[in-house]
Scaffold this motif. Sequence first.
Motif, short mmCIF file in Angstrom:
data_model
loop_
_atom_site.label_atom_id
_atom_site.label_comp_id
_atom_site.label_asym_id
_atom_site.label_seq_id
_atom_site.Cartn_x
_atom_site.Cartn_y
_atom_site.Cartn_z
N TRP A 46 4.75 -1.84 3.24
CA TRP A 46 6.18 -1.64 3.01
C TRP A 46 6.49 -1.36 1.53
O TRP A 46 7.57 -0.93 1.18
N ARG A 47 5.50 -1.60 0.67
CA ARG A 47 5.59 -1.18 -0.74
C ARG A 47 4.20 -0.73 -1.16
O ARG A 47 3.19 -1.32 -0.74
N GLU A 48 4.19 0.32 -1.99
CA GLU A 48 2.93 0.90 -2.43
C GLU A 48 3.08 1.44 -3.84
O GLU A 48 4.17 1.81 -4.26
N TRP A 49 1.97 1.50 -4.57
CA TRP A 49 1.92 2.16 -5.86
C TRP A 49 1.58 3.61 -5.61
O TRP A 49 0.62 3.91 -4.89
N VAL A 50 2.36 4.52 -6.17
CA VAL A 50 2.12 5.95 -6.01
C VAL A 50 2.04 6.61 -7.38
O VAL A 50 2.46 6.05 -8.38
N LYS A 51 1.49 7.84 -7.38
CA LYS A 51 1.45 8.66 -8.60
C LYS A 51 2.34 9.87 -8.37
O LYS A 51 2.43 10.39 -7.26
N LEU A 52 2.98 10.32 -9.44
CA LEU A 52 3.77 11.55 -9.44
C LEU A 52 3.23 12.41 -10.57
O LEU A 52 3.79 12.43 -11.67
N PRO A 53 2.11 13.10 -10.34
CA PRO A 53 1.43 13.81 -11.44
C PRO A 53 2.27 14.89 -12.11
O PRO A 53 2.17 15.07 -13.32
N ASP A 54 3.10 15.61 -11.37
CA ASP A 54 3.94 16.65 -11.97
C ASP A 54 4.94 16.08 -12.96
O ASP A 54 5.41 16.78 -13.86
N GLY B 39 4.51 -5.65 7.47
CA GLY B 39 4.18 -7.02 7.06
C GLY B 39 3.21 -7.11 5.90
O GLY B 39 2.87 -8.21 5.47
N ARG B 40 2.73 -5.96 5.40
CA ARG B 40 1.76 -5.98 4.31
C ARG B 40 2.16 -5.00 3.22
O ARG B 40 2.95 -4.10 3.44
N SER B 41 1.53 -5.16 2.08
CA SER B 41 1.78 -4.30 0.92
C SER B 41 0.47 -3.82 0.31
O SER B 41 -0.57 -4.45 0.50
N TYR B 42 0.59 -2.74 -0.45
CA TYR B 42 -0.47 -2.25 -1.33
C TYR B 42 -1.79 -1.93 -0.64
O TYR B 42 -2.85 -2.32 -1.08
N TYR B 43 -1.73 -1.21 0.46
CA TYR B 43 -2.96 -0.73 1.09
C TYR B 43 -3.74 0.16 0.12
O TYR B 43 -4.94 0.23 0.19
N GLY B 44 -3.02 0.82 -0.77
CA GLY B 44 -3.67 1.67 -1.76
C GLY B 44 -4.17 0.89 -2.97
O GLY B 44 -4.71 1.48 -3.91
N GLY B 45 -3.99 -0.42 -2.98
CA GLY B 45 -4.43 -1.26 -4.08
C GLY B 45 -3.36 -1.38 -5.16
O GLY B 45 -2.34 -0.70 -5.13
N LYS B 46 -3.61 -2.28 -6.08
CA LYS B 46 -2.72 -2.50 -7.21
C LYS B 46 -3.38 -1.96 -8.46
O LYS B 46 -4.60 -2.10 -8.63
N ALA C 212 6.79 1.97 -5.22
CA ALA C 212 7.77 2.55 -4.30
C ALA C 212 7.98 1.65 -3.10
O ALA C 212 7.02 1.10 -2.55
N LYS C 213 9.22 1.51 -2.70
CA LYS C 213 9.53 0.83 -1.45
C LYS C 213 9.44 1.87 -0.34
O LYS C 213 10.08 2.92 -0.41
N VAL C 214 8.62 1.60 0.65
CA VAL C 214 8.46 2.48 1.80
C VAL C 214 9.53 2.08 2.81
O VAL C 214 9.53 0.96 3.30
N ASP C 215 10.45 3.00 3.10
CA ASP C 215 11.63 2.65 3.89
C ASP C 215 11.82 3.64 5.04
O ASP C 215 12.34 4.73 4.85
#
Length: 160
Positions: free
Chosen positions: A14-22, A140-147, A30-33
């Motif tokens: 429900w929340r993840e760290w993302v990159k915005l390279p551009d 129910g979980r966060s950060y599948y992409g890691g912190k 980011a909150k995944v909604d």
Amino acid sequence: MAAKKRVELPIIGWREWVKLPDLGIDKIKAKVDSGARSSSIHAFNIKKFHKDGEQWVRFSIHPIQRSKMDALDVEAKVLESRSIKSSNGIAKIRPVILTKIELLGKIWEVELTLASRDNMGFRMLLGREAFRNRFLVDCGRSYYGGKPEKQKKTNTNNRT
């Protein structure tokens, strides 16, 4: 009748760290909604201008949650201006940009509306149009992409 082939999608929280390279952003939480259709990023000092006959926008971003330090100044081509209804039910016309996003090693383009999210818990909202047919959400979980690794603070009091 033939059975449909089931496609396995990667799972995100429900929340993840993302990159915005551009936009020069290596990490933003980011909150995944799935309840929000569009995606949004916190932007301020928004100024529209013309470049090569097209509408562009210059704006600033605070990518770190609850921090007004390290503002990034960004320019992007405006895709369109769109009426967006916020969580409080009030519609406003917002500029929309198209930019690349990276999550779980996948890179794709996402439309982001520019809005003041100072009073929100997250500087970025990832709406369902951004992850539809790409990911499933585990609410129910966060950060599948890691912190990301925390940067160590330097102690300026210890001078030699």
